[in-house]
Design an enzyme around this catalytic site. Structure first.
Site, PDB file in Angstrom:
ATOM      1  N   HIS A  17       1.179  -1.461   0.066  1.00 27.98           N
ATOM      2  CA  HIS A  17       0.376  -0.005   0.246  1.00 27.98           C
ATOM      3  C   HIS A  17       0.904   1.268  -0.194  1.00 27.98           C
ATOM      4  O   HIS A  17       1.400   1.422   1.138  1.00 27.98           O
ATOM      5  CB  HIS A  17      -0.963  -0.300   0.984  1.00 27.98           C
ATOM      6  CG  HIS A  17      -2.009   1.290   1.628  1.00 27.98           C
ATOM      7  ND1 HIS A  17      -1.822   1.836   2.297  1.00 27.98           N
ATOM      8  CD2 HIS A  17      -2.818   1.624   0.359  1.00 27.98           C
ATOM      9  CE1 HIS A  17      -2.780   2.736   2.569  1.00 27.98           C
ATOM     10  NE2 HIS A  17      -3.620   2.680   1.123  1.00 27.98           N
ATOM     11  N   ARG A  18       0.952   2.329  -1.107  1.00 22.59           N
ATOM     12  CA  ARG A  18       1.532   3.509  -1.317  1.00 22.59           C
ATOM     13  C   ARG A  18       2.909   2.953  -1.298  1.00 22.59           C
ATOM     14  O   ARG A  18       3.755   3.498  -0.380  1.00 22.59           O
ATOM     15  CB  ARG A  18       1.024   4.276  -0.238  1.00 22.59           C
ATOM     16  CG  ARG A  18      -0.665   4.641  -0.433  1.00 22.59           C
ATOM     17  CD  ARG A  18      -1.381   5.804   0.753  1.00 22.59           C
ATOM     18  NE  ARG A  18      -2.246   5.917   0.930  1.00 22.59           N
ATOM     19  CZ  ARG A  18      -2.403   6.790   1.991  1.00 22.59           C
ATOM     20  NH1 ARG A  18      -2.585   7.686   2.393  1.00 22.59           N
ATOM     21  NH2 ARG A  18      -4.070   6.217   1.504  1.00 22.59           N
ATOM     22  N   GLU A  44       0.788  -0.563  -4.522  1.00 25.05           N
ATOM     23  CA  GLU A  44      -0.225   0.161  -5.245  1.00 25.05           C
ATOM     24  C   GLU A  44      -0.185   1.636  -4.662  1.00 25.05           C
ATOM     25  O   GLU A  44       0.572   2.333  -3.831  1.00 25.05           O
ATOM     26  CB  GLU A  44      -1.923  -0.043  -3.986  1.00 25.05           C
ATOM     27  CG  GLU A  44      -2.578   0.798  -3.618  1.00 25.05           C
ATOM     28  CD  GLU A  44      -3.276   1.712  -3.023  1.00 25.05           C
ATOM     29  OE1 GLU A  44      -3.845   2.887  -3.607  1.00 25.05           O
ATOM     30  OE2 GLU A  44      -2.085   2.247  -2.387  1.00 25.05           O
ATOM     31  N   ASP A  46      -1.365   5.885  -6.140  1.00 22.53           N
ATOM     32  CA  ASP A  46      -2.233   7.166  -6.503  1.00 22.53           C
ATOM     33  C   ASP A  46      -1.800   7.957  -7.417  1.00 22.53           C
ATOM     34  O   ASP A  46      -0.743   8.971  -7.309  1.00 22.53           O
ATOM     35  CB  ASP A  46      -2.586   7.619  -5.390  1.00 22.53           C
ATOM     36  CG  ASP A  46      -3.206   6.974  -4.278  1.00 22.53           C
ATOM     37  OD1 ASP A  46      -4.162   6.591  -3.632  1.00 22.53           O
ATOM     38  OD2 ASP A  46      -2.823   6.707  -3.007  1.00 22.53           O
ATOM     39  N   HIS A  59      -1.219  10.997  -3.139  1.00 19.89           N
ATOM     40  CA  HIS A  59      -2.409  10.636  -2.309  1.00 19.89           C
ATOM     41  C   HIS A  59      -3.073  11.635  -1.959  1.00 19.89           C
ATOM     42  O   HIS A  59      -4.426  11.367  -2.627  1.00 19.89           O
ATOM     43  CB  HIS A  59      -2.442   9.934  -0.871  1.00 19.89           C
ATOM     44  CG  HIS A  59      -3.635   9.040  -0.495  1.00 19.89           C
ATOM     45  ND1 HIS A  59      -4.496  10.144   0.380  1.00 19.89           N
ATOM     46  CD2 HIS A  59      -4.328   8.027  -0.467  1.00 19.89           C
ATOM     47  CE1 HIS A  59      -5.815   9.542   0.494  1.00 19.89           C
ATOM     48  NE2 HIS A  59      -5.015   8.709  -0.170  1.00 19.89           N
ATOM     49  N   GLU A 118      -4.271   3.747  -8.785  1.00 23.36           N
ATOM     50  CA  GLU A 118      -5.701   4.531  -8.477  1.00 23.36           C
ATOM     51  C   GLU A 118      -5.419   5.803  -8.917  1.00 23.36           C
ATOM     52  O   GLU A 118      -4.584   6.406  -8.921  1.00 23.36           O
ATOM     53  CB  GLU A 118      -5.291   4.883  -6.545  1.00 23.36           C
ATOM     54  CG  GLU A 118      -7.216   5.432  -6.901  1.00 23.36           C
ATOM     55  CD  GLU A 118      -7.028   5.613  -4.798  1.00 23.36           C
ATOM     56  OE1 GLU A 118      -8.015   6.038  -5.116  1.00 23.36           O
ATOM     57  OE2 GLU A 118      -6.449   5.086  -4.430  1.00 23.36           O
ATOM     58  N   LYS A 120      -6.960   9.259  -8.628  1.00 21.58           N
ATOM     59  CA  LYS A 120      -6.982   9.307  -7.686  1.00 21.58           C
ATOM     60  C   LYS A 120      -7.919  11.219  -8.063  1.00 21.58           C
ATOM     61  O   LYS A 120      -7.546  12.111  -8.659  1.00 21.58           O
ATOM     62  CB  LYS A 120      -6.002  10.528  -6.536  1.00 21.58           C
ATOM     63  CG  LYS A 120      -6.487  10.407  -4.812  1.00 21.58           C
ATOM     64  CD  LYS A 120      -6.941   8.983  -3.969  1.00 21.58           C
ATOM     65  CE  LYS A 120      -7.227   9.254  -2.961  1.00 21.58           C
ATOM     66  NZ  LYS A 120      -7.723   8.121  -2.184  1.00 21.58           N
ATOM     67  N   ASP A 242       0.017  -1.832   4.360  1.00 18.77           N
ATOM     68  CA  ASP A 242       1.471  -1.695   4.281  1.00 18.77           C
ATOM     69  C   ASP A 242       2.790  -2.187   4.901  1.00 18.77           C
ATOM     70  O   ASP A 242       3.391  -1.104   4.930  1.00 18.77           O
ATOM     71  CB  ASP A 242       1.142   0.010   5.472  1.00 18.77           C
ATOM     72  CG  ASP A 242       0.164   1.377   5.642  1.00 18.77           C
ATOM     73  OD1 ASP A 242      -0.448   1.033   4.146  1.00 18.77           O
ATOM     74  OD2 ASP A 242       0.051   1.811   6.661  1.00 18.77           O
TER      75      ASP A 242
END
Length: 250
Positions: A17-18, A44, A46, A59, A118, A120, A242
């Site tokens: 995640h990120r 992942e 954004d 993000h 994603e 955003k 994370d």
């Protein structure tokens, strides 16, 4: 392979995640490179557009939380965005980390790790989906040999992207339980490959409804080891976390 109700299914995918947001400043090259080192299956991230129409990885709609600057992302040129420090807020040892472009991330990821992108705040950025498709094509990331998924909370955004580049799998992010209803999932299954809900919405029944329509599920965001085994027992296809190493140790 793993067992679910006595049936062998594909290994659960680990989605960073990120990047490794628990260990390094989110959406930075330091975070992404660590995810690759940890052998995560996907990054992942954004994307938004700078004032001069460049795809950048961040993000929030503003730079305030994750940089030493202040203001809306869309009001900065790429040069201005990349002059900001994106690491010190997390830890001083990351001083000098910058907001990367999507191209910079794709160049590092290609052939090493999948990418879950994603879109955003797409309502702020006219043409975001076309720009993303063009960028993926320029790095040959639209080819079947690469692993790319495009997702959003905004179903109109992923529909637009799907119309441009239908070969890329689409994901829908979910924080409203109503989207997991039978009729809505049937509608989504016409163009969606992944339904990715918030953790609190994940139930065995929801997973069964998603799987019965040929879609997969990547819940978000795992920040505790305690929730991993219950998710695996329920039969999720991947975990957005994370801490990618939490899952690899299970």
């Amino acid at each position: 392979m793993r067992q679910s109700n006595g049936i062998q299914v594909e290994r659960v995918q680990v989605i960073a995640h990120r990047g490794t947001a628990g260990y390094a400043p989110e959406n930075t090259m330091a975070s992404f490179e660590r995810a690759i080192e940890m052998n995560a299956d996907y990054l992942e991230l954004d994307i938004q557009l700078s004032k001069d129409n460049e795809l950048v990885v961040i993000h929030d709609s503003t730079v305030d939380r994750t940089t030493n600057g202040s203001g809306a992302v869309k009001d900065f040129t790429l040069e201005e965005l990349q002059s900001l420090d994106s690491g010190s807020w997390f830890n001083e040892k990351f001083e000098g980390q910058r907001i990367p472009t999507l191209g910079e991330v794709l160049a590092v990821c290609r052939g090493k790790i999948g990418v879950l992108i994603e879109t955003k705040w797409p309502y702020l950025y006219s043409g975001l989906e076309q720009k993303l498709a063009d960028e993926l094509a320029s790095y040959h990331m639209h080819l079947p040999t690469e692993r790319v998924i495009v997702q959003s909370f905004d179903q109109n955004s992923v529909k637009r992207f799907h119309a441009i580049m239908p070969q890329i799998p689409i994901g829908v992010l979910v924080e409203d339980e109503a989207i997991l209803a039978e009729d809505k999932l049937t509608e989504l299954a016409e163009y969606v490959a992944y339904v990715n809900p918030a953790l609190e919405l994940v139930t065995g029944e929801a997973i069964e409804r998603i799987h019965s329509r040929g879609m997969k599920i990547f819940p978000w965001t795992v920040r505790s080891r305690n929730v991993i085994q219950p998710l695996l027992k329920l039969g999720v296809d991947g975990v957005i976390t994370d801490y990618p190493d939490y899952l690899s140790q299970e």
